[in-house]
Scaffold this active site. Structure first.
Site, PDB file in Angstrom:
ATOM      1  N   ASN A 101       1.929  -5.140  -3.027  1.00  0.00           N
ATOM      2  CA  ASN A 101       0.523  -5.461  -2.790  1.00  0.00           C
ATOM      3  C   ASN A 101      -0.249  -4.165  -2.543  1.00  0.00           C
ATOM      4  O   ASN A 101       0.252  -3.265  -1.872  1.00  0.00           O
ATOM      5  CB  ASN A 101       0.491  -6.355  -1.535  1.00  0.00           C
ATOM      6  CG  ASN A 101      -0.864  -6.939  -1.221  1.00  0.00           C
ATOM      7  OD1 ASN A 101      -1.542  -7.456  -2.094  1.00  0.00           O
ATOM      8  ND2 ASN A 101      -1.264  -6.871   0.045  1.00  0.00           N
TER       9      ASN A 101
ATOM     10  N   GLU B 141       0.811  -1.238   0.000  1.00  0.00           N
ATOM     11  CA  GLU B 141       0.000   0.000   0.000  1.00  0.00           C
ATOM     12  C   GLU B 141       0.835   1.274   0.000  1.00  0.00           C
ATOM     13  O   GLU B 141       0.644   2.145   0.847  1.00  0.00           O
ATOM     14  CB  GLU B 141      -0.952  -0.021   1.211  1.00  0.00           C
ATOM     15  CG  GLU B 141      -1.915  -1.193   1.168  1.00  0.00           C
ATOM     16  CD  GLU B 141      -2.777  -1.333   2.422  1.00  0.00           C
ATOM     17  OE1 GLU B 141      -2.681  -0.493   3.333  1.00  0.00           O
ATOM     18  OE2 GLU B 141      -3.535  -2.318   2.484  1.00  0.00           O
TER      19      GLU B 141
ATOM     20  N   GLU C  68      -6.243 -10.608  -1.025  1.00  0.00           N
ATOM     21  CA  GLU C  68      -7.068 -10.316   0.154  1.00  0.00           C
ATOM     22  C   GLU C  68      -8.543 -10.260  -0.226  1.00  0.00           C
ATOM     23  O   GLU C  68      -9.291  -9.386   0.225  1.00  0.00           O
ATOM     24  CB  GLU C  68      -6.631  -8.979   0.785  1.00  0.00           C
ATOM     25  CG  GLU C  68      -5.154  -8.908   1.128  1.00  0.00           C
ATOM     26  CD  GLU C  68      -4.727  -7.664   1.906  1.00  0.00           C
ATOM     27  OE1 GLU C  68      -5.599  -6.937   2.410  1.00  0.00           O
ATOM     28  OE2 GLU C  68      -3.510  -7.439   2.006  1.00  0.00           O
TER      29      GLU C  68
ATOM     30  N   HIS D 143     -10.481  -6.013  -2.120  1.00  0.00           N
ATOM     31  CA  HIS D 143     -11.530  -5.774  -1.116  1.00  0.00           C
ATOM     32  C   HIS D 143     -12.686  -5.101  -1.859  1.00  0.00           C
ATOM     33  O   HIS D 143     -12.678  -3.888  -2.066  1.00  0.00           O
ATOM     34  CB  HIS D 143     -11.006  -4.876   0.002  1.00  0.00           C
ATOM     35  CG  HIS D 143      -9.940  -5.525   0.827  1.00  0.00           C
ATOM     36  ND1 HIS D 143     -10.184  -6.629   1.614  1.00  0.00           N
ATOM     37  CD2 HIS D 143      -8.625  -5.241   0.973  1.00  0.00           C
ATOM     38  CE1 HIS D 143      -9.066  -6.989   2.229  1.00  0.00           C
ATOM     39  NE2 HIS D 143      -8.100  -6.177   1.849  1.00  0.00           N
TER      40      HIS D 143
ATOM     41  N   ASP E 195     -12.283 -10.175  -0.558  1.00  0.00           N
ATOM     42  CA  ASP E 195     -13.577 -10.245   0.137  1.00  0.00           C
ATOM     43  C   ASP E 195     -14.539  -9.336  -0.607  1.00  0.00           C
ATOM     44  O   ASP E 195     -14.128  -8.426  -1.323  1.00  0.00           O
ATOM     45  CB  ASP E 195     -13.507  -9.955   1.645  1.00  0.00           C
ATOM     46  CG  ASP E 195     -12.776  -8.691   2.029  1.00  0.00           C
ATOM     47  OD1 ASP E 195     -12.687  -7.773   1.201  1.00  0.00           O
ATOM     48  OD2 ASP E 195     -12.317  -8.603   3.184  1.00  0.00           O
TER      49      ASP E 195
HETATM   50  O1  G3I Z   1      -3.563  -6.524  19.081  1.00  0.00           O
HETATM   51  C1  G3I Z   1      -4.463  -5.546  19.622  1.00  0.00           C
HETATM   52  C2  G3I Z   1      -4.997  -5.980  20.932  1.00  0.00           C
HETATM   53  O2  G3I Z   1      -3.940  -6.070  21.855  1.00  0.00           O
HETATM   54  C3  G3I Z   1      -6.052  -4.974  21.399  1.00  0.00           C
HETATM   55  O3  G3I Z   1      -6.630  -5.428  22.564  1.00  0.00           O
HETATM   56  C4  G3I Z   1      -7.124  -4.799  20.331  1.00  0.00           C
HETATM   57  C5  G3I Z   1      -8.142  -3.743  20.714  1.00  0.00           C
HETATM   58  O4  G3I Z   1      -8.752  -3.175  19.588  1.00  0.00           O
HETATM   59  O5  G3I Z   1      -6.512  -4.406  19.140  1.00  0.00           O
HETATM   60  C6  G3I Z   1      -5.597  -5.358  18.655  1.00  0.00           C
HETATM   61  O6  G3I Z   1      -5.052  -4.885  17.448  1.00  0.00           O
HETATM   62  C7  G3I Z   1      -5.900  -4.932  16.325  1.00  0.00           C
HETATM   63  C8  G3I Z   1      -5.195  -5.773  15.252  1.00  0.00           C
HETATM   64  O7  G3I Z   1      -5.945  -5.746  14.066  1.00  0.00           O
HETATM   65  C9  G3I Z   1      -4.977  -7.223  15.682  1.00  0.00           C
HETATM   66  O8  G3I Z   1      -6.202  -7.837  15.914  1.00  0.00           O
HETATM   67  C10 G3I Z   1      -6.127  -3.529  15.815  1.00  0.00           C
HETATM   68  O9  G3I Z   1      -6.905  -2.790  16.750  1.00  0.00           O
HETATM   69  C11 G3I Z   1      -6.829  -3.566  14.488  1.00  0.00           C
HETATM   70  O10 G3I Z   1      -6.871  -2.244  13.946  1.00  0.00           O
HETATM   71  C12 G3I Z   1      -6.047  -4.452  13.530  1.00  0.00           C
HETATM   72  O11 G3I Z   1      -6.747  -4.481  12.310  1.00  0.00           O
HETATM   73  C13 G3I Z   1      -6.068  -5.097  11.234  1.00  0.00           C
HETATM   74  C14 G3I Z   1      -5.772  -4.069  10.153  1.00  0.00           C
HETATM   75  O12 G3I Z   1      -5.163  -4.733   9.048  1.00  0.00           O
HETATM   76  C15 G3I Z   1      -4.813  -2.989  10.652  1.00  0.00           C
HETATM   77  O13 G3I Z   1      -4.507  -2.096   9.637  1.00  0.00           O
HETATM   78  C16 G3I Z   1      -7.003  -6.153  10.689  1.00  0.00           C
HETATM   79  O14 G3I Z   1      -7.185  -7.191  11.659  1.00  0.00           O
HETATM   80  C17 G3I Z   1      -6.404  -6.749   9.411  1.00  0.00           C
HETATM   81  O15 G3I Z   1      -7.371  -7.567   8.790  1.00  0.00           O
HETATM   82  C18 G3I Z   1      -6.043  -5.625   8.453  1.00  0.00           C
HETATM   83  O16 G3I Z   1      -5.429  -6.184   7.321  1.00  0.00           O
HETATM   84  C19 G3I Z   1      -5.134  -5.289   6.240  1.00  0.00           C
HETATM   85  C20 G3I Z   1      -3.938  -5.857   5.494  1.00  0.00           C
HETATM   86  O17 G3I Z   1      -2.872  -6.077   6.367  1.00  0.00           O
HETATM   87  C21 G3I Z   1      -3.525  -4.910   4.355  1.00  0.00           C
HETATM   88  N1  G3I Z   1      -4.631  -4.644   3.492  1.00  0.00           N
HETATM   89  C22 G3I Z   1      -5.849  -4.172   4.126  1.00  0.00           C
HETATM   90  C23 G3I Z   1      -6.271  -5.156   5.220  1.00  0.00           C
HETATM   91  C24 G3I Z   1      -7.581  -4.741   5.825  1.00  0.00           C
HETATM   92  O18 G3I Z   1      -7.453  -3.510   6.491  1.00  0.00           O
END
Ligand code: G3I
Length: 357
Positions: A210, A161, A277, A247, A279
């Site tokens: 990506n 990105e 990715e 997406h 969906d």
């Molecule tokens: O790990 C913490 C945890 O300790 C805490 O308690 C909790 C509270 O909200 O947050 C946890 O972190 C979260 C993390 O995912 C792990 O679960 C973050 O808040 C959350 O923002 C994060 O979201 C991820 C996101 O990337 C971050 O940018 C999504 O799961 C994940 O699916 C998403 O993946 C991205 C790809 O890497 C790149 N392309 C887009 C895609 C979707 O956004």
């Protein structure tokens, strides 16, 4: 709309009939999973997975092992997990996924090494010092991570990105969603350094850039990414492919013909395209008509995999609607994956199965 639904129902019935086949002893029926069918065609069909659910939710781990031959860690190969403090590497969560893949004879895509998000504070602070320092931090990260997983990861999203949404250049320090990895919109030096380092450490891994909204030929962002990649290829940068995240929205899918055109221009550069990715989110309320339309979109994507030798990887961003990132990020949207929140296959799953057999 009615005609489309009728044709779809007929296809579904045919597919249900065809995938139930007699086994060698006669009488009993065996049902081929997505994984079985993909294996037969040398297609990598996968999902982004969470280490915790793999370890503690049997329905999750059983679905993953039966239906997919490829895994991507959804979060735990990102920088904040792997190197939370400088030179302190924490591989335990990533290892859970790598071990699961080994136990179940699966491939792994690595995600991701250079990205503006999910970076620990210490990297952001280091970015405000001098550029050489940032490059050595980046190269040290890649050196450690790719050495650790050498031979276990067939493809890496080295870079994620980095193109601005309006296609005007690289996301940089002054951008609305800033990136520490480019000081201005034309500075690709750290991106190139990342590819060179990754290739030096693991020359057998396929190295990818990506992105999202990069799939449709003619779109400003897609065209910008293509121009950058073409320039890197002609300069000899070790890049082997482009990830289309995909997406998508059920209500407004891309022009599939233009997605094909885009694949074909990368193919002419000698590059692969991976669907990284996938969906297809649905605006609530979710209806049968919307699920059927979603299924057509999934099938159109898988048809592209079947039609292009340069596309061999189809990954969904999650396993089940139960744990998808979508409802947390897009209020009013849901149901984006092939398995519902009870792990039941949806029309999207059936449409892909139908194509693969
Ligand atoms: O790990 C913490 C945890 O300790 C805490 O308690 C909790 C509270 O909200 O947050 C946890 O972190 C979260 C993390 O995912 C792990 O679960 C973050 O808040 C959350 O923002 C994060 O979201 C991820 C996101 O990337 C971050 O940018 C999504 O799961 C994940 O699916 C998403 O993946 C991205 C790809 O890497 C790149 N392309 C887009 C895609 C979707 O956004």
């Amino acid at each position: 709309m009615k005609k489309r639904s009728a044709i779809f129902m007929i296809n579904m019935l045919l597919s249900m009939f065809m995938i139930a086949s007699c086994d060698s002893s006669g009488g009993n029926t065996t049902t081929k999973t997505l994984r079985d069918l993909a294996d037969n065609k040398n297609i990598k069909v996968g999902a982004a997975v969470n280490d915790y659910y793999l370890s503690y939710e049997t329905a999750y781990s059983n679905t993953v092992a039966a239906e997919f031959n490829t895994l991507v860690p959804e979060n735990v190969m990102k920088w904040d997990t792997l190197e939370p403090a400088q030179n302190v590497f924490n591989y335990s969560k990533a290892d859970t996924i790598v071990q699961f893949a080994a136990n179940n004879n699966m491939y792994i895509r690595g995600h991701t090494l250079l990205w503006h998000a999910q970076l620990p504070g210490w990297v952001k602070s280091a970015a405000s010092t001098n550029r050489n320092n940032l490059q050595s931090i980046l190269e040290n990260h890649i050196q450690n991570v790719l050495t650790k997983y050498k031979g276990k990861i067939y493809a890496w999203d080295v870079v994620n990105e980095v193109v601005k949404d309006d296609g005007s250049g690289l996301r940089c320090t002054t951008d609305a969603t800033p990136s520490i990895w480019a000081k201005n919109s034309t500075d690709d030096s750290l991106i190139i350094a990342a590819f060179n380092k990754a290739h030096a450490v693991d020359p057998d891994a396929k190295l990818f850039i990506n992105d999202y909204s990069n799939e449709q030929y003619g779109n400003a962002k897609a065209n910008k990414l293509y121009q950058l990649v073409a320039a890197w290829v002609s300069a000899g940068v070790p890049i082997h492919g482009v990830g289309f995240q995909l997406h998508l929205l059920e209500e407004s899918p891309p022009d599939m013909q233009k997605v094909r055109q885009n694949i074909e221009r990368y193919q002419l550069l000698g590059l692969e395209v991976h669907f990284t990715e996938v969906d297809v989110r649905i605006k609530t309320p979710v209806t049968q008509t919307k699920l059927d339309h979603q299924a057509e979109i999934y099938a159109a994507l898988m048809q592209m995999v079947l039609d292009h030798y340069s596309v061999n990887t189809f990954i969904t961003w999650g396993v089940t609607d139960k744990y998808s990132w979508i409802p947390n990020y897009f209020a009013g949207y849901d149901s984006s994956l092939m398995f519902d929140s009870q792990y039941q296959p949806k029309p999207a799953y059936d449409s892909v199965i139908n194509l693969l057999q």
